[in-house]
Write an enzyme that holds these catalytic residues in place. Structure first.
Site, PDB file in Angstrom:
ATOM      1  N   ASN A  87      15.283   2.219   2.398  1.00 15.79           N
ATOM      2  CA  ASN A  87      14.863   0.852   2.120  1.00 15.79           C
ATOM      3  C   ASN A  87      15.051  -0.012   3.354  1.00 15.79           C
ATOM      4  O   ASN A  87      15.982   0.214   4.126  1.00 15.79           O
ATOM      5  CB  ASN A  87      15.668   0.270   0.944  1.00 15.79           C
ATOM      6  CG  ASN A  87      14.859  -0.748   0.164  1.00 15.79           C
ATOM      7  OD1 ASN A  87      13.785  -0.451  -0.346  1.00 15.79           O
ATOM      8  ND2 ASN A  87      15.359  -1.984   0.122  1.00 15.79           N
ATOM      9  N   CYS A  91     -18.383  -5.584 -26.550  1.00  9.14           N
ATOM     10  CA  CYS A  91     -18.209  -5.962 -27.972  1.00  9.14           C
ATOM     11  C   CYS A  91     -17.778  -7.424 -28.081  1.00  9.14           C
ATOM     12  O   CYS A  91     -17.624  -7.962 -29.171  1.00  9.14           O
ATOM     13  CB  CYS A  91     -17.156  -5.061 -28.630  1.00  9.14           C
ATOM     14  SG  CYS A  91     -15.455  -5.567 -28.295  1.00  9.14           S
ATOM     15  N   THR A 139       3.826  -1.474   1.196  1.00  5.98           N
ATOM     16  CA  THR A 139       3.670  -2.592   2.151  1.00  5.98           C
ATOM     17  C   THR A 139       3.015  -2.092   3.452  1.00  5.98           C
ATOM     18  O   THR A 139       2.257  -2.812   4.080  1.00  5.98           O
ATOM     19  CB  THR A 139       5.026  -3.250   2.499  1.00  5.98           C
ATOM     20  OG1 THR A 139       5.928  -2.232   2.927  1.00  5.98           O
ATOM     21  CG2 THR A 139       5.586  -4.005   1.306  1.00  5.98           C
ATOM     22  N   CYS A 169     -11.783  -3.408 -29.052  1.00  7.51           N
ATOM     23  CA  CYS A 169     -12.294  -2.073 -29.467  1.00  7.51           C
ATOM     24  C   CYS A 169     -11.663  -0.928 -28.677  1.00  7.51           C
ATOM     25  O   CYS A 169     -11.923   0.233 -28.943  1.00  7.51           O
ATOM     26  CB  CYS A 169     -13.821  -2.032 -29.308  1.00  7.51           C
ATOM     27  SG  CYS A 169     -14.331  -1.945 -27.575  1.00  7.51           S
ATOM     28  N   HIS A 189       5.022   1.088 -14.633  1.00  9.01           N
ATOM     29  CA  HIS A 189       4.474  -0.248 -14.914  1.00  9.01           C
ATOM     30  C   HIS A 189       2.962  -0.229 -15.049  1.00  9.01           C
ATOM     31  O   HIS A 189       2.322  -1.281 -14.971  1.00  9.01           O
ATOM     32  CB  HIS A 189       4.926  -1.241 -13.821  1.00  9.01           C
ATOM     33  CG  HIS A 189       6.407  -1.471 -13.852  1.00  9.01           C
ATOM     34  ND1 HIS A 189       7.096  -2.023 -12.801  1.00  9.01           N
ATOM     35  CD2 HIS A 189       7.330  -1.187 -14.800  1.00  9.01           C
ATOM     36  CE1 HIS A 189       8.389  -2.097 -13.104  1.00  9.01           C
ATOM     37  NE2 HIS A 189       8.551  -1.577 -14.312  1.00  9.01           N
ATOM     38  N   THR A 248      12.337  -0.064  -2.969  1.00  9.91           N
ATOM     39  CA  THR A 248      12.557  -0.842  -4.192  1.00  9.91           C
ATOM     40  C   THR A 248      13.898  -1.563  -4.098  1.00  9.91           C
ATOM     41  O   THR A 248      14.867  -1.035  -3.587  1.00  9.91           O
ATOM     42  CB  THR A 248      12.513   0.035  -5.460  1.00  9.91           C
ATOM     43  OG1 THR A 248      12.831  -0.775  -6.604  1.00  9.91           O
ATOM     44  CG2 THR A 248      13.478   1.212  -5.393  1.00  9.91           C
ATOM     45  N   SER A 249      13.891  -2.814  -4.613  1.00 14.88           N
ATOM     46  CA  SER A 249      15.136  -3.606  -4.564  1.00 14.88           C
ATOM     47  C   SER A 249      16.046  -3.226  -5.734  1.00 14.88           C
ATOM     48  O   SER A 249      17.179  -3.694  -5.815  1.00 14.88           O
ATOM     49  CB  SER A 249      14.786  -5.102  -4.645  1.00 14.88           C
ATOM     50  OG  SER A 249      14.069  -5.343  -5.857  1.00 14.88           O
ATOM     51  N   ILE A 278       9.794   3.068   5.200  1.00 13.15           N
ATOM     52  CA  ILE A 278       9.708   4.342   4.457  1.00 13.15           C
ATOM     53  C   ILE A 278       8.530   5.202   4.904  1.00 13.15           C
ATOM     54  O   ILE A 278       8.622   6.437   4.909  1.00 13.15           O
ATOM     55  CB  ILE A 278       9.672   4.071   2.938  1.00 13.15           C
ATOM     56  CG1 ILE A 278       9.838   5.383   2.164  1.00 13.15           C
ATOM     57  CG2 ILE A 278       8.430   3.302   2.506  1.00 13.15           C
ATOM     58  CD1 ILE A 278      10.228   5.218   0.737  1.00 13.15           C
TER      59      ILE A 278
HETATM   60  N1  APR Z   1       9.886   0.440   4.016  1.00 13.95           N
HETATM   61  C1  APR Z   1      11.057   0.440   3.314  1.00 13.95           C
HETATM   62  N2  APR Z   1      11.412  -0.553   2.463  1.00 13.95           N
HETATM   63  C2  APR Z   1      10.549  -1.584   2.335  1.00 13.95           C
HETATM   64  C3  APR Z   1       9.319  -1.662   3.031  1.00 13.95           C
HETATM   65  C4  APR Z   1       9.009  -0.591   3.907  1.00 13.95           C
HETATM   66  N3  APR Z   1       7.868  -0.575   4.611  1.00 13.95           N
HETATM   67  N4  APR Z   1       8.693  -2.826   2.672  1.00 13.95           N
HETATM   68  C5  APR Z   1       9.504  -3.447   1.790  1.00 13.95           C
HETATM   69  N5  APR Z   1      10.612  -2.709   1.589  1.00 13.95           N
HETATM   70  C6  APR Z   1      11.721  -2.954   0.649  1.00 13.95           C
HETATM   71  C7  APR Z   1      12.185  -4.382   0.608  1.00 13.95           C
HETATM   72  O1  APR Z   1      13.278  -4.534   1.503  1.00 13.95           O
HETATM   73  C8  APR Z   1      12.639  -4.541  -0.843  1.00 13.95           C
HETATM   74  O2  APR Z   1      14.032  -4.255  -0.995  1.00 13.95           O
HETATM   75  O3  APR Z   1      11.193  -2.663  -0.622  1.00 13.95           O
HETATM   76  C9  APR Z   1      11.856  -3.471  -1.594  1.00 13.95           C
HETATM   77  C10 APR Z   1      10.802  -4.061  -2.510  1.00 13.95           C
HETATM   78  O4  APR Z   1      11.478  -4.708  -3.547  1.00 13.95           O
HETATM   79  P1  APR Z   1      10.651  -5.627  -4.561  1.00 13.95           P
HETATM   80  O5  APR Z   1       9.748  -6.514  -3.780  1.00 13.95           O
HETATM   81  O6  APR Z   1      11.663  -6.220  -5.516  1.00 13.95           O
HETATM   82  O7  APR Z   1       9.709  -4.614  -5.342  1.00 13.95           O
HETATM   83  P2  APR Z   1      10.126  -3.646  -6.524  1.00 13.95           P
HETATM   84  O8  APR Z   1      11.533  -3.174  -6.389  1.00 13.95           O
HETATM   85  O9  APR Z   1       9.078  -2.605  -6.621  1.00 13.95           O
HETATM   86  O10 APR Z   1       9.999  -4.615  -7.815  1.00 13.95           O
HETATM   87  C11 APR Z   1      10.145  -3.984  -9.069  1.00 13.95           C
HETATM   88  O11 APR Z   1       9.478  -6.046 -10.112  1.00 13.95           O
HETATM   89  O12 APR Z   1       8.106  -7.846 -10.440  1.00 13.95           O
HETATM   90  C12 APR Z   1       8.375  -6.576 -10.846  1.00 13.95           C
HETATM   91  O13 APR Z   1       6.785  -5.220 -11.848  1.00 13.95           O
HETATM   92  C13 APR Z   1       7.196  -5.685 -10.611  1.00 13.95           C
HETATM   93  O14 APR Z   1       7.226  -3.319 -10.184  1.00 13.95           O
HETATM   94  C14 APR Z   1       7.769  -4.561  -9.762  1.00 13.95           C
HETATM   95  C15 APR Z   1       9.241  -4.648 -10.056  1.00 13.95           C
END
Ligand code: APR
Length: 245
Positions: free
Chosen positions: A217, A156, A32, A136, A125, A194-195, A235
């Site tokens: 996070n 093709c 982000t 092909c 992913h 990641t959430s 992060i």
């Molecule tokens: N620094 C720290 N945390 C951050 C930042 C940042 N700059 N920006 C966003 N976040 C946190 C958010 O608070 C959120 O908890 O990152 C997390 C992103 O979570 P998601 O949007 O759910 O993304 P992700 O966990 O990667 O989703 C997993 O879901 O739809 C599928 O395939 C897709 O790979 C993806 C998977």
């Protein structure tokens, strides 16, 4: 920077100095700060309105039924060719160059870890940089997909599909196994941006057996209670400060 955050970054730095096989596991929140929206934050992709929910559009059955609509959404909302690595990507690449980090495991498909110089990147992913003809098997790069009108076609005549794991599709078992092994052998696991709501990716952290599980996070996650250190912050700033990039 607030005092408590500074203290936590100091501890993160110490743990990094004492570790030699760090593994990083990350998601959309790592990108982000490079201008790529995540999925579930308030301004994330899944909270924007479309004719169909985004999770429906980026699914295998939707791709098969409506390739035109799939590609309109995919090109419009999931490709960021001008995005550059941020301090988080650069910090992880530096840790690998210093021989302290053994692998980056990512749910992201943007290729920014490799662009920052990371070598061992396990893309759970897939990647927007790999696209294959479904007839092909011919490889096409991101530029070809960006330049194509509507559904990209192979010479093709077959349709070209991104090497991205869509909903309803399985993950590459080789990548999964390598990720499990890396985490099993890690003396420090840093989970960030990641959430932790999408499986099997999110379940990987259960393979970590050490005492240095760090969660970085912006928002809380369901796994905060199992972490040895939780840092709620950006992060890029946190890893950048801890590694010095
Ligand atoms: N620094 C720290 N945390 C951050 C930042 C940042 N700059 N920006 C966003 N976040 C946190 C958010 O608070 C959120 O908890 O990152 C997390 C992103 O979570 P998601 O949007 O759910 O993304 P992700 O966990 O990667 O989703 C997993 O879901 O739809 C599928 O395939 C897709 O790979 C993806 C998977």
């Amino acid at each position: 920077m607030e005092e408590n955050l500074e203290k936590k970054i100091e501890l993160l730095k110490q743990w990094m100095e004492q570790s030699g096989s760090i593994v990083f596991f990350g998601g959309a929140g790592v990108s982000t700060e490079s201008g790529i929206p995540d999925f579930r934050s308030v301004d994330g992709l899944y909270n924007q309105t479309y004719k169909y929910p985004p999770e429906t559009i980026i699914s295998h059955s939707f791709y098969v039924r409506n390739p035109q609509e799939f590609y309109r959404f995919y090109k419009d909302r999931m490709l960021f060719p001008d995005a550059k690595p941020n301090r988080a990507h650069l910090a992880l690449a530096k840790l690998e160059q210093e021989g302290k980090l053994t692998a980056v495991i990512t749910q992201n498909i943007d290729g920014l870890h490799q662009a920052a110089g990371s070598k061992e990147v396990l893309e759970l992913h897939g990647s927007v940089h790999r696209n294959y003809c479904t007839r092909c098997g011919q490889f096409y790069d991101l530029d070809y997909v960006l330049k194509s009108e509507g559904v990209p076609r192979c010479s093709c005549g077959g349709t070209i599909k991104p090497d991205v794991v869509l909903y309803e599709e399985g993950l590459d078992n080789r990548i999964l196994q390598k990720s499990v092994n890396a985490i099993r052998n890690a003396d420090m696991l840093i989970v960030g941006g990641t959430s932790l709501v999408v499986y099997p990716a999110a379940g990987l952290i259960d393979y970590y057996q050490g005492k240095r599980l760090v969660l970085i996070n912006k928002d809380k996650t369901a796994r905060d209670s199992m972490a040895d250190l939780v840092i709620n912050g950006k992060i890029g700033e946190v890893l950048g400060a801890a590694v010095g990039v």
